[in-house]
Design an enzyme around this catalytic site. Structure first.
Site, PDB file in Angstrom:
ATOM      1  CB  SER A 186       5.084  -1.362  12.108  1.00 24.87           C
ATOM      2  OG  SER A 186       4.698  -0.021  12.381  1.00 24.87           O
ATOM      3  CG  HIS A 239      -5.888   2.178   5.106  1.00 20.91           C
ATOM      4  ND1 HIS A 239      -5.510   3.154   5.997  1.00 20.91           N
ATOM      5  CD2 HIS A 239      -4.859   1.315   5.016  1.00 20.91           C
ATOM      6  CE1 HIS A 239      -4.271   2.886   6.417  1.00 20.91           C
ATOM      7  NE2 HIS A 239      -3.852   1.772   5.835  1.00 20.91           N
ATOM      8  CE  LYS A 288      -0.174   3.583   4.667  1.00 21.09           C
ATOM      9  NZ  LYS A 288      -0.202   3.780   6.100  1.00 21.09           N
ATOM     10  CD  GLU A 323      -3.121   5.863   6.448  1.00 18.79           C
ATOM     11  OE1 GLU A 323      -3.060   5.835   5.207  1.00 18.79           O
ATOM     12  OE2 GLU A 323      -2.204   5.408   7.176  1.00 18.79           O
ATOM     13  CD  GLU A 341      -3.421  -2.114   7.523  1.00 19.60           C
ATOM     14  OE1 GLU A 341      -2.342  -2.384   6.990  1.00 19.60           O
ATOM     15  OE2 GLU A 341      -4.023  -1.042   7.314  1.00 19.60           O
ATOM     16  CG  ASN A 352      -1.707   1.235   1.432  1.00 25.45           C
ATOM     17  OD1 ASN A 352      -1.840   2.029   0.494  1.00 25.45           O
ATOM     18  ND2 ASN A 352      -2.265   1.432   2.620  1.00 25.45           N
ATOM     19  N   GLY A 373       2.593   2.565  10.871  1.00 27.13           N
ATOM     20  CA  GLY A 373       3.643   3.581  10.745  1.00 27.13           C
ATOM     21  C   GLY A 373       4.346   3.921  12.041  1.00 27.13           C
TER      22      GLY A 373
HETATM   23  P1  PGA Z   1       2.790   0.657   7.580  1.00 23.52           P
HETATM   24  O1  PGA Z   1       1.315   0.889   6.966  1.00 23.52           O
HETATM   25  O2  PGA Z   1       3.299  -0.647   7.045  1.00 23.52           O
HETATM   26  O3  PGA Z   1       3.573   1.836   7.106  1.00 23.52           O
HETATM   27  O4  PGA Z   1       2.623   0.610   9.077  1.00 23.52           O
HETATM   28  C1  PGA Z   1       0.438  -0.189   6.807  1.00 23.52           C
HETATM   29  C2  PGA Z   1      -0.872   0.310   6.259  1.00 23.52           C
HETATM   30  O5  PGA Z   1      -1.318   1.400   6.661  1.00 23.52           O
HETATM   31  O6  PGA Z   1      -1.510  -0.343   5.406  1.00 23.52           O
END
Ligand code: PGA
Length: 257
Positions: free
Chosen positions: A217, A100, A12, A102, A172, A10, A178
């Protein structure tokens, strides 16, 4: 029940079209040689919408597939700024990330919106990767299971039950995205078990085929710990997937190479 492992990148809101093309070129190059003989697994890159077409062209004929990071409801229409599943599919996407955290947090997507998007992905034959996860506060206050259950149950009536065999659920925890903080792999496995049980109770057999991913992460340092869990069929990776070598290394670890 053997389920095909899957690794999803992903990106983003990162990478220009030219950067996406360069990544695609490098991805194919790094994968060449003996790795070609590895049995097919699902390896999916989800770039920003603008690069879906270029990347799917670049990766066509390779093991890699492309997905969107969201879709808008409907086919075509007067909806400024929106990209439907129909348009995504036409541009070469075969997967789509939905709900997601976000999107839920910054774009106001509710459980009902995510369920409607699941239906749209089904209509446009895009394989959905539906994200669920609890906030740090929910986690601290012991509400993880209740939150996840609500997010899963909201999806159940959205598509015919057989459709759930193709659904991918990505667990998640928001506090792990992150941050470098990850839950214990066996706690993730327990959650995977719960998710499958909730779907099994409602819909029966398709739950056995449904794939469950861990995200938050994930990197080459920890991916093996997660995918080794029997209920976890792969990973959804953000930050670490932006580096093509890191993605290839994760894919190889993931494949047990
Ligand atoms: P990350 O993001 O691996 O940077 O923690 C995962 C995600 O938001 O899908």
């Amino acid at each position: 029940m053997a389920r095909n492992p899957i690794l999803v990148a992903n990106w983003k809101m990162y990478k220009t079209v030219e950067e996406a093309r360069a990544y695609g070129r490098e991805l194919v190059r790094l994968w060449e040689g003996p790795r070609r003989d590895i049995p097919a697994r699902d390896l999916v890159i989800c770039p920003p919408f603008l690069s879906v077409w270029a990347l799917s062209q670049r990766l066509s004929g390779s093991i890699f597939q492309v997905g969107g990071q969201d879709l808008a409801l409907g086919q075509e229409g007067a909806l400024t700024g929106a990209v439907s599943g129909y348009l995504l599919r036409d541009a070469g996407a075969q997967y789509v990330i939905l709900g997601h955290s976000e999107r839920r947090q910054h774009f106001g997507e509710t459980d009902a919106v995510v369920a409607a998007k699941l239906k749209a992905s089904y209509d446009w034959r895009l394989t959905p990767i539906v994200c669920i996860g609890e906030s740090a506060e929910d986690y601290m206050e012991g509400r993880t299971e209740a939150v996840l259950r609500r997010q899963v149950e909201a999806l159940l009536g959205a598509i015919p039950s057989e459709g759930f065999a193709q659904v991918i659920i990505a667990y998640e925890p928001i506090w792990a995205i992150g941050t470098g903080h990850v839950p214990l792999p066996d706690a993730v496995n327990d959650i995977g078990q719960h998710i499958r049980q909730w779907v099994r109770d409602a819909l029966g057999d398709p739950a056995e085929h449904m794939r469950i991913l861990y995200g938050g992460s994930v990197s080459t340092k920890n991916i093996v710990d997660f995918w080794r869990q029997p209920e976890i069929d792969g990973a959804l990776v953000g930050g670490a997937s932006l580096h093509v070598r890191e993605f290839v290394n994760m894919a190889l670890m993931h494949l047990g190479d």
